[in-house]
Motif scaffolding. Structure first.
Motif: not given
Length: 272
Positions: A219-224
């Motif tokens: 999965v494409r990583k999300s950013k916080i």
């Protein structure tokens, strides 16, 4: 003509649901992490009026005569598009850039998922502090555990990296990871999530199981983004246009009922 009465009535009922959905979107225009919803429709059964020609051999017509029996609401779908990033002065404001969801544990022990990152540190047992949402529900880490820290940490000095790692400054005032990471999860079909209270969602068979971004490399990583909140996904201009269209559709269906009523009155007066 009686058929047209019921057909127009289904249109009015469907458009009322459409207006209700639009009104709910407008009511949540300032709700953090809210995703706009759209009502979808499908036609009801079709009644076959004629399939054969009027000739002596009674051959089938190339195009049969069918009349629809109305419309109904088929689904109310949430549009999980990225909301605007709104700056916040809170140190515990977090926005997700990507497809990830935060996870919290409800009072019933069930896991819920949300895009609302308006968190805060609250007291926990033994004088410790816990990261929770605005309703006091504990936020979960990558292992699905509550994020509880000792009271030696000063909350205003806590920072969170883009991958969710919680850091605290060392003696040289350099942020260092403390071994706790805020969890992010994704779904194969986020529109299939079941809506719960506020901006919380639960897993359903349609959404598929929660996929941990930490444990899955596909999965494409999300950013916080610390210091930001994801605003509502409602576009007011679009909703106002949709409201006008729904209102006109409702009026046209009401007009169809009125017209059918007048035609029935004319038919009843023929015997006089």
């Amino acid at each position: 003509m009686v058929r047209s009465l019921w057909t127009a009535a289904t249109g009015m009922i469907a458009q009322q649901t459409n207006v209700d959905t639009i009104a709910n979107n407008l009511a949540n225009v300032n709700t953090t992490g809210y995703k706009a919803e759209v009502a979808e429709f499908k036609s009801l059964l079709y009644q076959t009026m004629q399939t054969k020609t009027t000739t002596a051999n009674g051959e089938n017509k190339p195009v049969s005569a069918q009349v629809g029996l109305g419309v109904r609401n088929s689904a109310i779908t949430s549009l999980f598009r990225q909301g605007p990033m709104l700056a916040s002065e809170s140190d515990t404001a977090f926005a997700v850039e990507g497809d990830g969801f935060f996870s919290v544990r409800g009072e019933d022990g069930q896991r819920y998922f949300t895009r609302n990152g308006n968190f805060t540190f609250t007291t926990a047992g033994g004088g410790r502090i816990m990261l929770a949402n605005s309703d006091g529900l504990p936020v979960l880490d990558t292992e699905g555990k509550t994020i509880v820290l000792s009271n030696e940490y000063i909350t205003s000095n806590i920072t969170v990296t883009a991958d969710g790692s919680i850091c605290y400054p060392d003696e040289q005032n350099n942020p260092q990871p403390i071994g706790v990471t805020i969890g992010l999860w994704q779904f194969n079909n986020p529109s299939g999530l079941t809506k719960a209270d506020s901006t919380l969602y639960t897993v359903s068979p349609a959404s598929g199981p929660a996929i941990s971004e930490t444990d899955n490399d596909d999965v494409r990583k999300s950013k916080i983004r610390q210091g930001y909140l994801e605003g509502s996904g409602v576009q007011v201009a679009d909703e106002m246009v949709n409201l006008i269209v729904a209102q006109r559709a409702y009026e046209m269906n009401a007009k169809a009922i009125t017209t059918t009523d007048e035609m029935l009155q004319q038919a009843n007066q023929l015997k006089r």
